[in-house]
Design an enzyme around this catalytic site. Structure first.
Site, PDB file in Angstrom:
ATOM      1  N   TYR A 119     -34.966  52.429  13.090  1.00 51.91           N
ATOM      2  CA  TYR A 119     -36.185  52.302  13.887  1.00 51.91           C
ATOM      3  C   TYR A 119     -37.437  52.138  13.023  1.00 51.91           C
ATOM      4  CZ  TYR A 119     -33.298  54.246  17.695  1.00 51.91           C
ATOM      5  OH  TYR A 119     -32.307  54.497  18.615  1.00 51.91           O
ATOM      6  N   HIS A 163     -24.923  55.614  13.546  1.00 54.46           N
ATOM      7  CA  HIS A 163     -25.597  54.790  14.553  1.00 54.46           C
ATOM      8  C   HIS A 163     -24.637  53.796  15.211  1.00 54.46           C
ATOM      9  CE1 HIS A 163     -29.829  53.015  15.529  1.00 54.46           C
ATOM     10  NE2 HIS A 163     -29.035  52.959  16.567  1.00 54.46           N
TER      11      HIS A 163
END
Length: 268
Positions: free
Chosen positions: A41, A99
């Site tokens: 992110y 992730h």
């Protein structure tokens, strides 16, 4: 199902700068204590600054970050987690996730699940988990880590992708489901079925969706930057839905997946 993961949390995907500051500041002020980020992110450092100056003790926060798939090999994983902690200005995260499973299984799962266990052993994280894992991959991860070690599988869940197979498998195994993109990036706002349910309860469509997730024992991490929306997200957990409501929402499932990069696994 009870969980150590505060529900709801604040998702921070695509949030940076003033939007991120507004989201985190308002969320903490309203009582949110679960903040979800990731190496990918590119906002860990900003979140670290915001949390360092917030009037909330670190011990009262539940902070999640995720290891990007480029860091899954053993010599990179721990180093990347230490870098995440430095950016987040903390000695540990509460939850460390993989992730995405390694694309095309280029890195053996044994290597990166063992890396999670090592990170926990070193005190870099309190809990470990995965994200975007299929039932087959979850079985493999459980075999490697052992029963009861994987706290959560964070997956896409919304009325148009109800992900029944994975949700049911996780809950049978005692793995908490964390649902991201719960509002299908805003698509639910145009839905007449959800609008009808919201009208009946005198509430909003996002509140109906979040109440539906709570009914399914799913931890929701909606992303919002406006105080009114964040406050409404909290109040959604007070809303009770009828069997008629739940049945109507079940009919909306159309296996519409939004997060589906070219390196995604073969989905259930």
């Amino acid at each position: 199902m009870t969980t150590v993961i505060p529900n709801p949390g604040l998702g921070t995907f695509r949030l940076q700068g003033d939007a991120l500051k507004s989201a985190v500041t308002e969320a903490l002020d309203l009582g949110f204590r679960h903040i979800d980020t990731a190496q990918f992110y590119d906002n860990e450092a900003e979140i670290g600054e915001l949390l360092a100056t917030a009037d909330v003790a670190r011990a009262d926060l539940f902070l999640t970050t995720k290891v990007w798939h480029e860091n899954l090999v053993s010599e990179k994983l721990i180093a990347s987690v230490r870098e995440s902690l430095a950016r987040l200005k903390t000695d540990y995260v509460d939850l460390l996730l993989i992730h995405w499973p390694s694309p095309e299984e280029a890195v053996p799962m044994e290597e990166y699940i063992s890396g999670l266990l090592e990170a926990r052993k070193l005190g870099l994280t309190r809990h470990i988990g995965v994200s975007n894992f299929t039932t087959r991959q979850l079985r493999q991860a459980i075999d490697i880590a052992g029963p009861g070690q994987i706290l959560t599988n964070q997956i896409e869940v919304h009325p148009y992708l109800q992900n029944e197979a994975v949700v049911n498998f996780c809950q049978q195994q005692g793995i908490v489901v964390t649902g991201y993109m719960p509002l299908a990036v805003g698509k639910v706002l145009e839905d007449s079925t959800l609008a009808s349910i919201a009208g009946k309860h005198g509430t909003s469509i996002p509140q109906v969706v979040l109440a539906w997730l709570k009914h399914r024992d799913i931890v929701a991490i909606p992303s919002s930057t406006k105080r009114a929306h964040l406050e409404a997200n909290l109040k959604a957990f007070e809303l009770g839905l009828s069997e008629e409501d739940l049945s109507a929402i079940r009919t909306l499932d159309r296996n519409e997946r939004i997060a589906n990069p070219d390196f995604a696994p073969e989905w259930d």
